[in-house]
Design an enzyme around this catalytic site. Structure first.
Site, PDB file in Angstrom:
ATOM      1  N   GLY A 119      36.928   8.548  -5.705  1.00  0.00           N
ATOM      2  CA  GLY A 119      37.003   7.294  -6.450  1.00  0.00           C
ATOM      3  C   GLY A 119      37.623   6.172  -5.650  1.00  0.00           C
ATOM      4  O   GLY A 119      38.077   6.369  -4.507  1.00  0.00           O
ATOM      5  N   ALA A 148      41.709   9.017 -12.112  1.00  0.00           N
ATOM      6  CA  ALA A 148      41.349   9.429 -13.478  1.00  0.00           C
ATOM      7  C   ALA A 148      40.680   8.255 -14.188  1.00  0.00           C
ATOM      8  O   ALA A 148      40.863   7.100 -13.801  1.00  0.00           O
ATOM      9  CB  ALA A 148      42.589   9.863 -14.240  1.00  0.00           C
ATOM     10  N   GLY A 185      32.887   9.259 -11.694  1.00  0.00           N
ATOM     11  CA  GLY A 185      32.280   9.282 -10.356  1.00  0.00           C
ATOM     12  C   GLY A 185      31.415  10.518 -10.128  1.00  0.00           C
ATOM     13  O   GLY A 185      30.866  10.706  -9.043  1.00  0.00           O
ATOM     14  N   GLU A 229      36.534  18.472  -8.311  1.00  0.00           N
ATOM     15  CA  GLU A 229      37.890  17.942  -8.536  1.00  0.00           C
ATOM     16  C   GLU A 229      38.728  18.944  -9.320  1.00  0.00           C
ATOM     17  O   GLU A 229      39.908  19.155  -9.028  1.00  0.00           O
ATOM     18  CB  GLU A 229      37.820  16.607  -9.287  1.00  0.00           C
ATOM     19  CG  GLU A 229      37.299  15.477  -8.411  1.00  0.00           C
ATOM     20  CD  GLU A 229      37.037  14.184  -9.159  1.00  0.00           C
ATOM     21  OE1 GLU A 229      37.002  13.143  -8.511  1.00  0.00           O
ATOM     22  OE2 GLU A 229      36.852  14.220 -10.388  1.00  0.00           O
TER      23      GLU A 229
HETATM   24  C1  5RP Z   1      35.406  10.887 -10.074  1.00  0.00           C
HETATM   25  C2  5RP Z   1      36.673  10.652 -10.799  1.00  0.00           C
HETATM   26  C3  5RP Z   1      37.515   9.506 -10.360  1.00  0.00           C
HETATM   27  O1  5RP Z   1      38.741   9.975  -9.953  1.00  0.00           O
HETATM   28  C4  5RP Z   1      37.661   8.559 -11.519  1.00  0.00           C
HETATM   29  O2  5RP Z   1      36.363   8.159 -11.924  1.00  0.00           O
HETATM   30  C5  5RP Z   1      38.514   7.338 -11.165  1.00  0.00           C
HETATM   31  O3  5RP Z   1      37.865   6.536 -10.242  1.00  0.00           O
HETATM   32  P1  5RP Z   1      38.448   5.114  -9.805  1.00  0.00           P
HETATM   33  O4  5RP Z   1      39.700   5.376  -9.060  1.00  0.00           O
HETATM   34  O5  5RP Z   1      37.347   4.527  -8.952  1.00  0.00           O
HETATM   35  O6  5RP Z   1      38.653   4.318 -11.066  1.00  0.00           O
HETATM   36  O7  5RP Z   1      37.059  11.367 -11.696  1.00  0.00           O
HETATM   37  O8  5RP Z   1      34.704  11.980 -10.584  1.00  0.00           O
END
Ligand code: 5RP
Length: 236
Positions: A34, A91, A105, A111
């Site tokens: 992310g 998250a 993501g 993860e």
């Molecule tokens: C990917 C995730 C990411 O950690 C989550 O979407 C947060 O992303 P960002 O830091 O871009 O807001 O779970 O699978």
């Protein structure tokens, strides 16, 4: 009021810098995915150069692998290092128990595996991710499914009170394909009263590979704002 892009980036960076302070010489870490983790990777790379820090990372996605490569962080695998010292990950929502929704993501399965292999899970997020109840404000629970099982899973989710749809790509027609060759289903349950129970029920559906509900896994969360960082710790 919509946060200015610059303020949001500052908040993400502030959270990431605090988390990277936990990384010690000789550590094998999990590298989450992310845009917030991108700042952590940058800082780890900086410390590798400036302090000759000796660390290796298990990336949780192709994006995380590219972050490691870009920042000259040596990579390893869970086969070589089945126990990790800590994982730093982002998250999509975080509640007061430090339970999470992850997976916007699309990297939630690796993860979760990497988090489970870690002695400590540190979450980094900007202030917009804090919520009273998971699932509020239209936040869906991302769920990785076998393509073969997608229709069954959508039906079962609706019996559990969720509205589900297969995630579509933006740079491609048709479904998003995960790093594991599966589909992502985004399931909107509204505010979730009992995330642990929902997780149990979802995991019982054949064809669901993993869910984006991370229950009881987080040790520390750093919540960034443009001017600082709030530290949240799980009650033991
Ligand atoms: C990917 C995730 C990411 O950690 C989550 O979407 C947060 O992303 P960002 O830091 O871009 O807001 O779970 O699978």
């Amino acid at each position: 009021m919509k946060p200015k892009g610059e303020e949001l980036e500052k908040a993400k960076r502030n959270a990431a810098l605090e988390a990277v302070k936990h990384v010690e010489n000789g550590f094998v870490i999990g590298l989450g995915s992310g845009s917030t983790v991108a700042y952590a990777a940058e800082e780890i790379g900086r410390r590798i150069k400036s302090e000759s820090l000796n660390v290796k990372a298990v990336p949780t996605s192709y994006q995380a692998l590219m972050l490691a490569v870009k920042n000259s962080i040596p990579v390893t695998t869970l086969d070589e290092n089945p126990t990790l010292d800590l994982t730093i990950d982002g998250a999509d929502q975080i509640d007061k128990n430090l339970d999470l929704i992850k997976g916007m993501g699309g990297a939630l399965t690796r993860e979760k595996v990497v988090a489970a292999a870690s002695k400590k899970l540190i979450i980094i997020a900007d202030w917009r991710k804090k919520t009273l109840k998971l699932g509020e404000n239209g936040q869906p629970v991302p769920i990785e499914v076998l393509p073969f099982a997608a229709a069954l899973v959508i039906r079962r989710i609706s019996t559990l009170g969720g509205k589900a749809r297969v995630r579509e790509g933006s740079g491609k027609v048709g479904p998003v394909i995960t790093d594991n060759g599966n589909f992502i289903i985004d399931a909107d349950f509204g505010p979730i009263e009992n995330p642990a129970e929902l997780e149990r029920k979802l995991k019982a559906v054949p064809g669901i590979v993993e869910t984006g509900l991370f229950i009881g896994m987080t040790d520390i969360a750093y919540i960034g704002s443009p001017s600082g960082v709030e530290k949240l710790e799980r009650k033991k």
